[in-house]
Design a protein around this motif. Structure first.
Motif, PDB file in Angstrom:
ATOM      1  N   SER A 362       1.035  -1.251  -0.131  1.00  0.00           N
ATOM      2  CA  SER A 362       0.193   0.173  -0.093  1.00  0.00           C
ATOM      3  C   SER A 362       0.726   1.527  -0.248  1.00  0.00           C
ATOM      4  CB  SER A 362      -0.987  -0.025   1.250  1.00  0.00           C
ATOM      5  OG  SER A 362      -1.334  -1.076   1.273  1.00  0.00           O
ATOM      6  N   ALA A 363       2.537   1.404   0.385  1.00  0.00           N
ATOM      7  CA  ALA A 363       2.712   2.497   0.956  1.00  0.00           C
ATOM      8  C   ALA A 363       3.692   1.824  -0.163  1.00  0.00           C
ATOM      9  CB  ALA A 363       3.747   2.812   2.038  1.00  0.00           C
ATOM     10  N   ARG A 364       3.909   1.274  -1.407  1.00  0.00           N
ATOM     11  CA  ARG A 364       4.839   1.519  -2.452  1.00  0.00           C
ATOM     12  C   ARG A 364       6.224   1.383  -2.080  1.00  0.00           C
ATOM     13  NH1 ARG A 364       1.299   1.333  -7.068  1.00  0.00           N
ATOM     14  NH2 ARG A 364      -0.793   1.359  -7.281  1.00  0.00           N
ATOM     15  N   ASN A 365       6.559   1.240  -1.096  1.00  0.00           N
ATOM     16  CA  ASN A 365       7.615   1.191  -0.244  1.00  0.00           C
ATOM     17  C   ASN A 365       8.763  -0.405  -0.295  1.00  0.00           C
ATOM     18  OD1 ASN A 365      10.697   2.035  -0.047  1.00  0.00           O
ATOM     19  ND2 ASN A 365       9.728   2.850   2.059  1.00  0.00           N
ATOM     20  N   VAL A 366       9.215  -0.976  -1.436  1.00  0.00           N
ATOM     21  CA  VAL A 366       9.063  -2.407  -0.787  1.00  0.00           C
ATOM     22  C   VAL A 366      10.129  -2.691  -2.045  1.00  0.00           C
ATOM     23  CG1 VAL A 366       7.123  -3.512  -2.465  1.00  0.00           C
ATOM     24  CG2 VAL A 366       8.683  -5.239  -0.119  1.00  0.00           C
ATOM     25  N   LYS A 367      11.333  -3.360  -0.882  1.00  0.00           N
ATOM     26  CA  LYS A 367      12.701  -3.903  -1.842  1.00  0.00           C
ATOM     27  C   LYS A 367      12.234  -5.885  -2.340  1.00  0.00           C
ATOM     28  CE  LYS A 367      17.651  -4.616  -1.797  1.00  0.00           C
ATOM     29  NZ  LYS A 367      18.311  -4.480  -1.071  1.00  0.00           N
ATOM     30  N   VAL A 368      12.563  -6.710  -3.025  1.00  0.00           N
ATOM     31  CA  VAL A 368      12.507  -7.735  -3.061  1.00  0.00           C
ATOM     32  C   VAL A 368      13.643  -8.210  -3.732  1.00  0.00           C
ATOM     33  CG1 VAL A 368      11.646  -9.960  -4.953  1.00  0.00           C
ATOM     34  CG2 VAL A 368       9.845  -7.730  -4.653  1.00  0.00           C
ATOM     35  N   SER A 369      14.176  -9.311  -2.971  1.00  0.00           N
ATOM     36  CA  SER A 369      15.420  -9.743  -2.786  1.00  0.00           C
ATOM     37  C   SER A 369      14.930 -10.946  -2.673  1.00  0.00           C
ATOM     38  CB  SER A 369      16.109  -9.470  -1.181  1.00  0.00           C
ATOM     39  OG  SER A 369      15.928  -9.558  -0.474  1.00  0.00           O
ATOM     40  N   TYR A 370      16.412 -12.174  -3.005  1.00  0.00           N
ATOM     41  CA  TYR A 370      15.856 -13.780  -2.809  1.00  0.00           C
ATOM     42  C   TYR A 370      16.550 -14.211  -1.500  1.00  0.00           C
ATOM     43  CZ  TYR A 370      12.701 -12.795  -7.129  1.00  0.00           C
ATOM     44  OH  TYR A 370      12.246 -11.694  -7.863  1.00  0.00           O
ATOM     45  N   LEU A 371      16.226 -14.817  -1.068  1.00  0.00           N
ATOM     46  CA  LEU A 371      16.720 -16.028   0.844  1.00  0.00           C
ATOM     47  C   LEU A 371      17.616 -17.020  -0.278  1.00  0.00           C
ATOM     48  CD1 LEU A 371      13.640 -17.135   2.050  1.00  0.00           C
ATOM     49  CD2 LEU A 371      15.198 -15.268   3.124  1.00  0.00           C
ATOM     50  N   PHE A 372      18.240 -17.458   0.722  1.00  0.00           N
ATOM     51  CA  PHE A 372      19.334 -18.790   0.471  1.00  0.00           C
ATOM     52  C   PHE A 372      19.091 -20.043  -0.198  1.00  0.00           C
ATOM     53  CE2 PHE A 372      21.143 -22.645   2.018  1.00  0.00           C
ATOM     54  CZ  PHE A 372      22.572 -22.338   0.989  1.00  0.00           C
ATOM     55  N   TYR A 373      18.738 -20.923  -0.878  1.00  0.00           N
ATOM     56  CA  TYR A 373      18.234 -21.510  -1.739  1.00  0.00           C
ATOM     57  C   TYR A 373      19.121 -23.143  -1.163  1.00  0.00           C
ATOM     58  CZ  TYR A 373      15.360 -24.812  -3.711  1.00  0.00           C
ATOM     59  OH  TYR A 373      14.223 -25.864  -4.257  1.00  0.00           O
ATOM     60  N   ASP A 374      19.112 -23.932  -0.367  1.00  0.00           N
ATOM     61  CA  ASP A 374      19.665 -25.401   0.211  1.00  0.00           C
ATOM     62  C   ASP A 374      19.136 -26.248  -0.613  1.00  0.00           C
ATOM     63  OD1 ASP A 374      21.101 -26.937   1.966  1.00  0.00           O
ATOM     64  OD2 ASP A 374      19.585 -26.649   3.534  1.00  0.00           O
ATOM     65  N   TRP A 375      20.740 -26.365  -1.210  1.00  0.00           N
ATOM     66  CA  TRP A 375      20.283 -27.417  -2.347  1.00  0.00           C
ATOM     67  C   TRP A 375      21.085 -28.843  -1.972  1.00  0.00           C
ATOM     68  CZ3 TRP A 375      18.301 -27.447  -7.038  1.00  0.00           C
ATOM     69  CH2 TRP A 375      18.463 -26.067  -7.536  1.00  0.00           C
ATOM     70  N   SER A 376      21.617 -28.844  -0.746  1.00  0.00           N
ATOM     71  CA  SER A 376      21.854 -30.142   0.010  1.00  0.00           C
ATOM     72  C   SER A 376      20.243 -31.189  -0.424  1.00  0.00           C
ATOM     73  CB  SER A 376      22.067 -30.567   1.544  1.00  0.00           C
ATOM     74  OG  SER A 376      21.049 -29.327   2.272  1.00  0.00           O
ATOM     75  N   THR A 377      20.993 -32.230  -0.255  1.00  0.00           N
ATOM     76  CA  THR A 377      19.872 -33.663  -0.827  1.00  0.00           C
ATOM     77  C   THR A 377      19.308 -33.804   0.976  1.00  0.00           C
ATOM     78  OG1 THR A 377      20.298 -35.755  -0.437  1.00  0.00           O
ATOM     79  CG2 THR A 377      21.647 -35.785   0.740  1.00  0.00           C
ATOM     80  N   ASN A 378      17.657 -33.973   0.776  1.00  0.00           N
ATOM     81  CA  ASN A 378      16.669 -34.004   1.974  1.00  0.00           C
ATOM     82  C   ASN A 378      16.572 -35.792   2.265  1.00  0.00           C
ATOM     83  OD1 ASN A 378      16.152 -35.443  -0.470  1.00  0.00           O
ATOM     84  ND2 ASN A 378      13.649 -34.541  -0.057  1.00  0.00           N
ATOM     85  N   SER A 379      17.985 -36.331   2.353  1.00  0.00           N
ATOM     86  CA  SER A 379      18.045 -37.189   2.533  1.00  0.00           C
ATOM     87  C   SER A 379      17.945 -37.211   4.113  1.00  0.00           C
ATOM     88  CB  SER A 379      19.204 -38.112   2.276  1.00  0.00           C
ATOM     89  OG  SER A 379      20.031 -38.837   2.737  1.00  0.00           O
ATOM     90  N   THR A 380      17.444 -38.560   5.665  1.00  0.00           N
ATOM     91  CA  THR A 380      17.718 -38.179   6.504  1.00  0.00           C
ATOM     92  C   THR A 380      19.101 -38.342   7.124  1.00  0.00           C
ATOM     93  OG1 THR A 380      16.616 -40.634   6.927  1.00  0.00           O
ATOM     94  CG2 THR A 380      15.166 -38.707   6.980  1.00  0.00           C
ATOM     95  N   ASP A 381      19.819 -39.464   5.629  1.00  0.00           N
ATOM     96  CA  ASP A 381      20.937 -40.216   6.331  1.00  0.00           C
ATOM     97  C   ASP A 381      22.039 -38.589   6.622  1.00  0.00           C
ATOM     98  OD1 ASP A 381      20.046 -41.984   6.117  1.00  0.00           O
ATOM     99  OD2 ASP A 381      20.791 -42.398   4.077  1.00  0.00           O
TER     100      ASP A 381
END
Length: 381
Positions: A362-381
């Motif tokens: 609403s205030a038209r005052n917003v910056k967009v950036s992007y988070l770190f993406y975790d590429w490590s495997t989703n294995s429980t090991d």
């Protein structure tokens, strides 16, 4: 005149035993097609036979691969529909065998042959429902409660995984055209996530960007007589035939028969259902076409946006941090930052985070950036 095989880019691999009548019949049929055959005799090599069993779930011969696409035994080759056989022959003639990948099978067991006739009599809807039910059983024992991690080691030993692999062989006969839009959406999301797991179990989890590129472009199933890689499913079918992140061209050309099963337009909600086997992805769930599939996907989007992996809002700094998914597929969410953020707000549940984001917009005052993406495997090991 040059031998016709010299113009063939790929080849057929046949694991066989000398003197086996079924092996001889299969190789004769392949020879009649004019395809180069790489015949691998496993009769006197215990280590190779063990590897064959790891690849296919069976030590029965022959075992047949068109390039890296598993077809099955001799009876499966002989029972291929003309359409399926034509597509496989065309693939071998036009596409080289990937040099750094191992053929990925949809496994079958020696006793599964009698099931084939029964499955073939089923409709595509019945087969996809059977697969969904087996995937549910498989996930219930080997996924973390939040759906973010997979116990790959235990899953590989599960009888439900073996049964799932048996069913995937029957996908080559599935008539996808007969599926409704809701069935198609649920089916391809479920099969994508299961195929990623299947690939990780058989080829190991890719760790570098190059390995991931090869993995998603070559791990595939034979479905309805057509080869569908992970890229084909995500970008060709579920994104309405849009170019992927690393693709220069659309997955399907105008005369590609797979275009018939592609969604008519991109469905952005699929990005909160697809899991690439890494920790940065949304959790794995099983989707049901009979229970408002769009509603299920909307719920998945709400949950992801509420998490710190999906969206973070800093009202003081006027900054919104989003998952890299929104950067890679920005065009699916409207393209421009304003359209992207409006899409995000519209698909968030009622929360303090949503209120903060609405105030910033609403205030038209917003910056967009992007988070770190975790590429490590989703294995429980």
């Amino acid at each position: 005149m040059a031998n016709s095989e010299s113009r063939v880019a790929g080849h057929v691999t046949v694991y066989s035993v000398s003197g086996c009548p079924h092996c001889l019949q299969a190789k004769a049929a392949l020879g009649a097609l004019g395809l180069p055959v790489c015949d691998i005799d496993v009769g006197h090599d215990d280590a190779l036979r063990t590897r064959l069993q790891e690849l296919t779930g069976s030590s029965t011969v022959p075992q047949i691969f068109f390039n890296n696409v598993y077809v099955g035994r001799n009876e499966h080759l002989q029972n291929l529909s003309p359409k399926a056989l034509q597509r496989l022959v065309h693939m071998v003639r036009e596409e080289p065998v990937p040099t750094d990948t191992t053929p990925l099978p949809a496994e079958i067991s020696p006793e599964s042959g009698q099931r084939n006739a029964r499955v073939l009599a089923h409709t595509a809807s019945e087969l996809t429902e059977a697969l969904r039910n087996v995937i549910l059983k498989l996930y219930s024992g080997h996924l973390s409660t939040d759906g973010k991690s997979v116990d790959y080691r235990a899953m590989s030993e599960s009888p439900w995984f073996k049964h799932y692999c048996e069913l995937t062989v029957q996908l080559q006969w599935a008539e996808l055209i007969s599926l409704s839009g809701e069935e198609k959406l649920a089916f391809f999301i479920n099969i994508y996530n299961a195929l990623v797991i299947h690939g990780n179990l058989r080829l190991s989890c890719p760790k570098t960007m190059w390995q991931r590129y090869r993995f998603f472009n070559y791990v595939s199933y034979l479905i309805g007589g057509e080869v569908f890689t992970l890229q084909d499913i995500e970008n060709g079918v579920l994104r309405g035939n849009r170019k992927g992140v690393t693709q220069l061209l659309k997955p399907f050309s105008n005369n590609d028969p797979r275009l018939q099963v592609a969604l008519p337009e991109v469905e952005p909600l699929i990005h909160f259902a697809l899991n690439h086997g890494v920790k940065g992805c949304p959790p794995i769930k099983v989707y049901t076409p009979q229970q408002d599939i769009k509603g299920q996907l909307h719920t998945a989007a709400e949950a992801f946006l509420e998490s710190r992996d999906g969206c973070m809002v800093d009202g003081v700094k006027g900054e919104v941090k989003l998952s890299q998914i929104f950067k890679w597929y920005k065009v699916d969410f409207g393209g421009a930052d304003e359209k992207l953020l409006n899409w995000v707000v519209d698909h968030m549940g009622q929360s303090e985070k949503k209120s903060q984001l609405k105030s910033l917009l609403s205030a038209r005052n917003v910056k967009v950036s992007y988070l770190f993406y975790d590429w490590s495997t989703n294995s429980t090991d």
